[in-house]
Design a protein around this motif. Structure first.
Motif, PDB file in Angstrom:
ATOM      1  N   LYS A  40     -26.122 -17.851  30.485  1.00  0.00           N
ATOM      2  CA  LYS A  40     -25.411 -18.565  31.545  1.00  0.00           C
ATOM      3  C   LYS A  40     -26.352 -19.443  32.366  1.00  0.00           C
ATOM      4  CE  LYS A  40     -21.301 -16.625  30.936  1.00  0.00           C
ATOM      5  NZ  LYS A  40     -20.093 -17.409  30.566  1.00  0.00           N
ATOM      6  N   GLY A  41     -27.598 -19.577  31.949  1.00  0.00           N
ATOM      7  CA  GLY A  41     -28.550 -20.398  32.679  1.00  0.00           C
ATOM      8  C   GLY A  41     -29.104 -19.743  33.926  1.00  0.00           C
ATOM      9  N   ARG A  42     -29.024 -18.414  34.000  1.00  0.00           N
ATOM     10  CA  ARG A  42     -29.550 -17.656  35.134  1.00  0.00           C
ATOM     11  C   ARG A  42     -30.578 -16.641  34.637  1.00  0.00           C
ATOM     12  NH1 ARG A  42     -24.796 -20.594  36.009  1.00  0.00           N
ATOM     13  NH2 ARG A  42     -24.220 -20.528  38.222  1.00  0.00           N
ATOM     14  N   TYR A  43     -31.219 -15.973  35.581  1.00  0.00           N
ATOM     15  CA  TYR A  43     -32.001 -14.792  35.229  1.00  0.00           C
ATOM     16  C   TYR A  43     -31.338 -13.560  35.832  1.00  0.00           C
ATOM     17  CZ  TYR A  43     -33.958 -15.181  39.979  1.00  0.00           C
ATOM     18  OH  TYR A  43     -34.095 -15.261  41.345  1.00  0.00           O
ATOM     19  N   PHE A  44     -31.614 -12.420  35.252  1.00  0.00           N
ATOM     20  CA  PHE A  44     -31.206 -11.148  35.835  1.00  0.00           C
ATOM     21  C   PHE A  44     -32.435 -10.253  35.829  1.00  0.00           C
ATOM     22  CE2 PHE A  44     -29.191  -7.192  36.714  1.00  0.00           C
ATOM     23  CZ  PHE A  44     -28.060  -7.528  37.437  1.00  0.00           C
ATOM     24  N   GLY A  45     -32.843  -9.815  37.015  1.00  0.00           N
ATOM     25  CA  GLY A  45     -34.119  -9.138  37.134  1.00  0.00           C
ATOM     26  C   GLY A  45     -34.068  -7.861  37.930  1.00  0.00           C
ATOM     27  N   SER A  46     -35.241  -7.270  38.073  1.00  0.00           N
ATOM     28  CA  SER A  46     -35.420  -6.054  38.863  1.00  0.00           C
ATOM     29  C   SER A  46     -36.724  -6.146  39.633  1.00  0.00           C
ATOM     30  CB  SER A  46     -35.449  -4.812  37.977  1.00  0.00           C
ATOM     31  OG  SER A  46     -35.710  -3.634  38.740  1.00  0.00           O
ATOM     32  N   ALA A  47     -36.724  -5.599  40.821  1.00  0.00           N
ATOM     33  CA  ALA A  47     -37.977  -5.352  41.524  1.00  0.00           C
ATOM     34  C   ALA A  47     -38.606  -4.086  40.965  1.00  0.00           C
ATOM     35  CB  ALA A  47     -37.728  -5.195  43.022  1.00  0.00           C
ATOM     36  N   THR A  48     -39.901  -3.950  41.168  1.00  0.00           N
ATOM     37  CA  THR A  48     -40.589  -2.725  40.778  1.00  0.00           C
ATOM     38  C   THR A  48     -41.780  -2.521  41.690  1.00  0.00           C
ATOM     39  OG1 THR A  48     -41.453  -1.481  38.889  1.00  0.00           O
ATOM     40  CG2 THR A  48     -42.164  -3.764  39.092  1.00  0.00           C
ATOM     41  N   ASP A  49     -42.391  -1.346  41.578  1.00  0.00           N
ATOM     42  CA  ASP A  49     -43.566  -1.039  42.389  1.00  0.00           C
ATOM     43  C   ASP A  49     -44.545  -0.219  41.568  1.00  0.00           C
ATOM     44  OD1 ASP A  49     -45.149  -1.153  44.623  1.00  0.00           O
ATOM     45  OD2 ASP A  49     -44.152   0.476  45.676  1.00  0.00           O
ATOM     46  N   ASN A  50     -45.792  -0.285  41.932  1.00  0.00           N
ATOM     47  CA  ASN A  50     -46.852   0.333  41.130  1.00  0.00           C
ATOM     48  C   ASN A  50     -46.693   1.830  40.888  1.00  0.00           C
ATOM     49  OD1 ASN A  50     -47.897  -2.146  42.657  1.00  0.00           O
ATOM     50  ND2 ASN A  50     -49.366  -1.938  40.990  1.00  0.00           N
ATOM     51  N   PRO A  51     -46.288   2.644  41.882  1.00  0.00           N
ATOM     52  CA  PRO A  51     -46.200   4.083  41.610  1.00  0.00           C
ATOM     53  C   PRO A  51     -45.208   4.454  40.521  1.00  0.00           C
ATOM     54  CG  PRO A  51     -46.265   3.684  43.972  1.00  0.00           C
ATOM     55  CD  PRO A  51     -46.075   2.349  43.313  1.00  0.00           C
ATOM     56  N   GLU A  52     -44.289   3.562  40.184  1.00  0.00           N
ATOM     57  CA  GLU A  52     -43.277   3.862  39.175  1.00  0.00           C
ATOM     58  C   GLU A  52     -43.763   3.603  37.749  1.00  0.00           C
ATOM     59  OE1 GLU A  52     -40.216   1.287  40.563  1.00  0.00           O
ATOM     60  OE2 GLU A  52     -40.281   2.161  42.566  1.00  0.00           O
ATOM     61  N   LEU A  53     -44.826   2.822  37.608  1.00  0.00           N
ATOM     62  CA  LEU A  53     -45.223   2.337  36.287  1.00  0.00           C
ATOM     63  C   LEU A  53     -45.683   3.425  35.319  1.00  0.00           C
ATOM     64  CD1 LEU A  53     -46.961  -1.027  37.217  1.00  0.00           C
ATOM     65  CD2 LEU A  53     -44.539  -0.551  36.805  1.00  0.00           C
ATOM     66  N   PRO A  54     -46.242   4.563  35.763  1.00  0.00           N
ATOM     67  CA  PRO A  54     -46.577   5.619  34.793  1.00  0.00           C
ATOM     68  C   PRO A  54     -45.369   6.280  34.132  1.00  0.00           C
ATOM     69  CG  PRO A  54     -47.893   5.841  36.792  1.00  0.00           C
ATOM     70  CD  PRO A  54     -46.817   4.841  37.086  1.00  0.00           C
ATOM     71  N   ASP A  55     -44.165   6.052  34.671  1.00  0.00           N
ATOM     72  CA  ASP A  55     -42.946   6.618  34.112  1.00  0.00           C
ATOM     73  C   ASP A  55     -42.552   5.783  32.887  1.00  0.00           C
ATOM     74  OD1 ASP A  55     -40.297   7.360  33.519  1.00  0.00           O
ATOM     75  OD2 ASP A  55     -39.801   7.722  35.631  1.00  0.00           O
ATOM     76  N   THR A  56     -42.864   6.278  31.698  1.00  0.00           N
ATOM     77  CA  THR A  56     -42.703   5.465  30.493  1.00  0.00           C
ATOM     78  C   THR A  56     -41.242   5.143  30.176  1.00  0.00           C
ATOM     79  OG1 THR A  56     -42.804   7.485  29.149  1.00  0.00           O
ATOM     80  CG2 THR A  56     -44.854   6.266  29.463  1.00  0.00           C
ATOM     81  N   ARG A  57     -40.349   6.085  30.463  1.00  0.00           N
ATOM     82  CA  ARG A  57     -38.938   5.783  30.231  1.00  0.00           C
ATOM     83  C   ARG A  57     -38.479   4.656  31.157  1.00  0.00           C
ATOM     84  NH1 ARG A  57     -33.854  10.080  30.413  1.00  0.00           N
ATOM     85  NH2 ARG A  57     -32.347   8.760  29.313  1.00  0.00           N
ATOM     86  N   TYR A  58     -38.940   4.708  32.390  1.00  0.00           N
ATOM     87  CA  TYR A  58     -38.628   3.671  33.363  1.00  0.00           C
ATOM     88  C   TYR A  58     -39.145   2.312  32.906  1.00  0.00           C
ATOM     89  CZ  TYR A  58     -39.197   0.880  37.603  1.00  0.00           C
ATOM     90  OH  TYR A  58     -39.183  -0.140  38.523  1.00  0.00           O
ATOM     91  N   THR A  59     -40.413   2.251  32.501  1.00  0.00           N
ATOM     92  CA  THR A  59     -40.997   0.964  32.144  1.00  0.00           C
ATOM     93  C   THR A  59     -40.427   0.405  30.846  1.00  0.00           C
ATOM     94  OG1 THR A  59     -42.883   2.119  31.135  1.00  0.00           O
ATOM     95  CG2 THR A  59     -43.147   1.334  33.402  1.00  0.00           C
ATOM     96  N   GLN A  60     -39.945   1.285  29.957  1.00  0.00           N
ATOM     97  CA  GLN A  60     -39.322   0.780  28.733  1.00  0.00           C
ATOM     98  C   GLN A  60     -38.068  -0.022  29.058  1.00  0.00           C
ATOM     99  OE1 GLN A  60     -36.192   1.708  27.049  1.00  0.00           O
ATOM    100  NE2 GLN A  60     -36.721   0.099  25.577  1.00  0.00           N
ATOM    101  N   ILE A  61     -37.230   0.510  29.958  1.00  0.00           N
ATOM    102  CA  ILE A  61     -36.014  -0.214  30.369  1.00  0.00           C
ATOM    103  C   ILE A  61     -36.390  -1.434  31.194  1.00  0.00           C
ATOM    104  CG2 ILE A  61     -33.866  -0.053  31.687  1.00  0.00           C
ATOM    105  CD1 ILE A  61     -33.842   2.960  30.990  1.00  0.00           C
ATOM    106  N   LEU A  62     -37.336  -1.282  32.105  1.00  0.00           N
ATOM    107  CA  LEU A  62     -37.785  -2.393  32.939  1.00  0.00           C
ATOM    108  C   LEU A  62     -38.257  -3.566  32.082  1.00  0.00           C
ATOM    109  CD1 LEU A  62     -38.526  -3.253  35.949  1.00  0.00           C
ATOM    110  CD2 LEU A  62     -40.845  -2.508  35.368  1.00  0.00           C
ATOM    111  N   GLY A  63     -38.977  -3.263  31.014  1.00  0.00           N
ATOM    112  CA  GLY A  63     -39.550  -4.306  30.185  1.00  0.00           C
ATOM    113  C   GLY A  63     -38.610  -4.911  29.171  1.00  0.00           C
ATOM    114  N   SER A  64     -37.467  -4.263  28.928  1.00  0.00           N
ATOM    115  CA  SER A  64     -36.568  -4.744  27.876  1.00  0.00           C
ATOM    116  C   SER A  64     -35.246  -5.288  28.389  1.00  0.00           C
ATOM    117  CB  SER A  64     -36.277  -3.614  26.883  1.00  0.00           C
ATOM    118  OG  SER A  64     -35.638  -2.523  27.532  1.00  0.00           O
TER     119      SER A  64
END
Length: 466
Positions: free
Chosen positions: A49-73
């Motif tokens: 649709k010519g837009r982006y859809f995003g998420s904010a994130t923060d450093n303490p969350e990044l070791p959570d691999t399940r979290y970062t898999q969804i965040l990155g995909s």
């Protein structure tokens, strides 16, 4: 970002044993789906649709691999939730540190995601030394900070939140250290410094409670109008959109359009829609409707360039720590399961209608127990008008439990994750119909905390034990 937010931070191609736990009074929310987006991410749907859809994130969350898999995909854009703020990037005068911010920018770049910078000038999360700068020096200190940080990330960001939350609810200027010591000109001077440091990045003013038309959004509107008339470099307005279920401003689309008509872009920069806890099916449905309405309002205005969730999962939401008794504000729950809101967003982004909604519930009870083992029965129910043509119940075994056998269902166990699918003879449930399956377990008869029932795709939704 929102003024009470505690420290947090473009993709192209997780009672008593005999107690009855009933989902019918809990989280059996209807989840709208559309077959067209079954294998497509929100980021991809928005890009179409010519837009982006995003998420904010923060450093303490990044070791959570399940979290970062969804965040990155799932997302095409990332906002650095905290660690681009002044307290992190210039903790002492003239000493800059971008280590934490770089971690998130590097991650986003490795996933092909665009990055929004947040934020250069804000009255919160300032190091103490900023407040001690004499009035005659603060303007130059502010310029130096902006120049250094914007220059450091030049060419790597799509947007900068240059100034954040500079207005009160009545439209007056917030009496921040910058307002008090520099005066009204500090916002314009901040934008000019940012443009000088990076001629290409889009420069935004960002604030909360400006989604609807009212005194605060009027004040921001007049400022942007003035900036455009005077040649002050401003490219966009960020509407944070920390909303309450059932209270999405009726004037949201109209307000987005009036800012766009000034010649600036609009982004929904920190979207979440909170509810009074506990979650129920009705509250989830209301929230889903609201998320869909917000997405549709953005899509209706060509200069609404994108939507960013203020993190995407209830596991890392800021809401419960700031608004006691409220929460469940995001499209993924704390176990990373997609809520009805997710499917409503996807349906809005496809421009289609949600598929027929179904509900199924899973009610658990222990039927017998002995030292070292127990048996339990799960009642699967249909709480919707549409028939259910199949069901799947999943849960995580409490510590020390195992399952040895099941009846009236097809059992699969992987580690601590248990899945039971309907047998050939008990998958179809009419309205208000139900069936049961049972299993034998080893260990203590503790009740699982996350038992979830999902109907087959024709009536897909989920109910979660709470």
């Amino acid at each position: 970002m929102f003024r009470h937010h505690p420290p947090r931070g473009r993709r192209t191609a997780g009672f008593l044993a005999t107690a009855l736990v009933a989902l019918s009074a809990g989280l059996t929310a209807a989840a709208p789906t559309a077959a067209a987006h079954a294998d497509t991410t929100l980021g991809e749907l928005a890009e179409a649709k010519g837009r982006y859809f995003g998420s904010a994130t923060d450093n303490p969350e990044l070791p959570d691999t399940r979290y970062t898999q969804i965040l990155g995909s799932e997302f095409s854009q990332i906002t650095v939730g905290n660690t681009m703020k002044w307290q992190y990037t210039e903790p002492s005068r003239g000493r800059f540190d971008y280590t934490a911010a770089e971690e998130i920018v590097d991650l986003a770049e490795s996933n092909g995601q665009s990055v929004r910078g947040h934020t250069l000038v804000w009255h919160n999360q300032l190091p103490d030394w900023v407040g001690d700068v004499p009035a005659g020096e603060l303007l130059e200190v502010m310029r130096d900070h902006i120049t250094h940080e914007v220059d450091h990330f030049e060419g790597r960001l799509i947007h900068w939140d240059v100034v954040n939350e500079a207005f009160e609810e009545d439209g007056s200027r917030r009496q921040s250290v910058f307002q008090q010591k520099i005066g009204d000109s500090y916002i314009a001077e901040a934008f000019k410094a940012a443009r000088a440091a990076d001629p290409d990045v889009k420069l935004y003013y960002n604030d909360y409670n400006i989604e609807g038309i009212g005194p605060k959004s009027d004040a921001v509107y007049e400022m942007v109008k003035s900036f455009k008339a005077r040649g002050i470099p401003i490219d966009g307005v960020g509407m944070q959109a920390h909303l309450i279920a059932g209270q999405v401003p009726a004037s949201l689309q109209q307000n987005i359009q009036r800012f766009a008509d000034l010649g600036v872009d609009v982004a929904l920069t920190e979207l979440d829609i909170r509810m009074t806890l506990p979650r129920t099916a009705a509250k989830d449905a209301r929230q889903a409707t609201d998320y869909g309405a917000v997405a549709e309002a953005c899509l209706a205005v060509s200069r609404c360039v994108g939507i960013t969730l203020w993190d995407y999962t209830d596991k890392y939401s800021w809401v419960p720590s700031v608004f006691p008794g409220e929460g469940a504000a995001l499209p993924w729950d704390e176990n990373f399961a997609k809520k009805p809101a997710y499917h409503a967003i996807a349906a809005a982004l496809t421009g289609g209608s949600p598929a027929p909604r179904g509900e199924c519930t899973a009610t658990y009870r222990v039927t017998s127990q002995w030292q070292g083992g127990f048996t339990a029965e799960v009642t699967v129910g249909n709480g919707h008008t549409a028939p259910i043509t199949g069901w799947t119940v999943t849960w995580t075994l409490p510590g020390g439990q195992s399952v040895s056998s099941a009846w009236n269902g097809d059992l699969t166990v992987g580690g601590q994750e248990v899945t039971v699918r309907n047998a050939a003879y008990n998958g179809t449930l009419s309205r208000s119909g139900s069936t049961t399956f049972g299993f034998q377990g080893e260990g203590t008869a503790d009740t699982p905390a996350d038992m979830t029932c999902t109907p087959s795709p024709a009536t897909q939704s989920s109910g979660v034990i709470g």
